[in-house]
Write a protein that holds these residues in place. Structure first.
Motif, mmCIF file in Angstrom:
data_model
loop_
_atom_site.group_PDB
_atom_site.id
_atom_site.type_symbol
_atom_site.label_atom_id
_atom_site.label_comp_id
_atom_site.label_asym_id
_atom_site.label_seq_id
_atom_site.Cartn_x
_atom_site.Cartn_y
_atom_site.Cartn_z
ATOM 1 N N UNK A 83 0.840 -1.209 0.000
ATOM 2 C CA UNK A 83 0.000 0.000 0.000
ATOM 3 C C UNK A 83 0.869 1.252 0.000
ATOM 4 N N UNK A 84 0.465 2.237 -0.778
ATOM 5 C CA UNK A 84 1.097 3.558 -0.747
ATOM 6 C C UNK A 84 0.057 4.586 -1.155
ATOM 7 N N UNK A 85 0.260 5.820 -0.731
ATOM 8 C CA UNK A 85 -0.684 6.887 -1.027
ATOM 9 C C UNK A 85 0.069 8.167 -1.342
ATOM 10 N N UNK A 86 -0.624 9.120 -1.938
ATOM 11 C CA UNK A 86 0.013 10.364 -2.366
ATOM 12 C C UNK A 86 0.637 11.114 -1.198
ATOM 13 N N UNK A 87 0.010 11.064 -0.035
ATOM 14 C CA UNK A 87 0.538 11.776 1.139
ATOM 15 C C UNK A 87 1.943 11.320 1.509
ATOM 16 N N UNK A 88 2.317 10.106 1.090
ATOM 17 C CA UNK A 88 3.649 9.590 1.414
ATOM 18 C C UNK A 88 4.759 10.476 0.844
ATOM 19 N N UNK A 89 4.488 11.148 -0.273
ATOM 20 C CA UNK A 89 5.514 11.966 -0.912
ATOM 21 C C UNK A 89 5.871 13.187 -0.069
ATOM 22 N N UNK A 90 4.992 13.559 0.872
ATOM 23 C CA UNK A 90 5.247 14.728 1.721
ATOM 24 C C UNK A 90 5.846 14.366 3.078
#
Length: 245
Positions: free
Chosen positions: A123-130
């Motif tokens: 699992x990964x989500x866009x918020x991870x990039x921040x």
């Protein structure tokens, strides 16, 4: 683990998640460019107000176009410029470089963290990039130190600089797993972890060369898919180094 196995594992992990993986890479890249460019543009403005070019390139362009007065080109006189603007502009130039390293470090931290998270949990989500914003000074310091060390090694010759780059290549992943350590500790741990494995990582990178050439032939569009594929593979390379797979 052979490169072929690491790459196949990466493809399996990205199955059904290409959209979010590409979004993370694209958002991280765009924001890095934007954040890095802001202080540079401010510095350029201050230098312009002070009547000074930012670089010899600006001087040559100005000379060829007639846009810069010859008196400014050949005999800078501090009586004719604002010393305050010059000093502020110079300081801003250093700030610009540091912010650029911070931006690169922040979003590389986020991208590496997202790929590790997906490899481990699916699992990964866009918020991870921040995620790197929480450690922005540490990320920036680590990137600055790595660039400095690579530059110093490159002074000796190109090859030592390349070897140094591979020596420090695991630092971001180490910082993701251990955010409490210092930037220098992450770099030193990377040196230890990559000892005896730099050639393996180099060979792994070579396996993407053919794909990279094809991406260039597509005017760079193919890199939208190649970059997450490569990032996921490198994350698995790191996991293999630490004995996780």
């Amino acid at each position: 683990m052979p490169s072929k196995s690491l790459k196949q594992l990466a493809l399996n992990q990205l199955r059904g998640k290409w959209g979010i993986a590409i979004l993370i890479i694209v958002v991280g890249g765009i924001l890095t460019s934007i954040i890095s460019s802001i202080p540079t543009q401010i510095t350029r403005l201050l230098y312009t107000l002070a009547g000074l070019p930012m670089s010899i390139t600006d001087v040559l362009i100005g000379e060829s176009s007639g846009a810069v007065d010859e008196a400014i080109l050949y005999s800078f006189s501090f009586a004719d410029v604002s010393v305050a603007l010059f000093v502020v502009g110079t300081v801003m130039l250093f700030v610009a470089y540091f912010i650029s390293y911070c931006a690169a470090g922040i979003f590389d931290f986020g991208i590496c963290g997202a790929m590790l998270k997906n490899a481990r949990t699916g699992y990964m989500e866009l918020n991870d990039v921040f995620a790197g914003f929480k450690y922005f000074v540490k990320c920036g310091a680590m990137y600055f130190l790595m660039a400095l060390f690579q530059f110093l090694w490159s002074i000796l010759f190109i090859i030592p600089g390349i070897i140094a780059a591979y020596r420090y290549s695991a630092a971001t992943y180490i910082l993701v797993d251990s955010p409490e350590i210092s930037a220098l500790d992450a770099i030193n741990r990377s040196k230890e972890l990559m000892r005896g494995h730099k050639m393996e990582r180099f060979v792994l990178d070579l396996t993407f060369l053919g794909w990279a050439i094809l991406c260039v032939l597509t005017c760079g569009i193919g890199f939208i898919w190649l970059t997450p594929y490569r990032q996921a593979t490198i994350a698995n390379f790191y996991r293999n180094l630490i004995g996780e797979i």
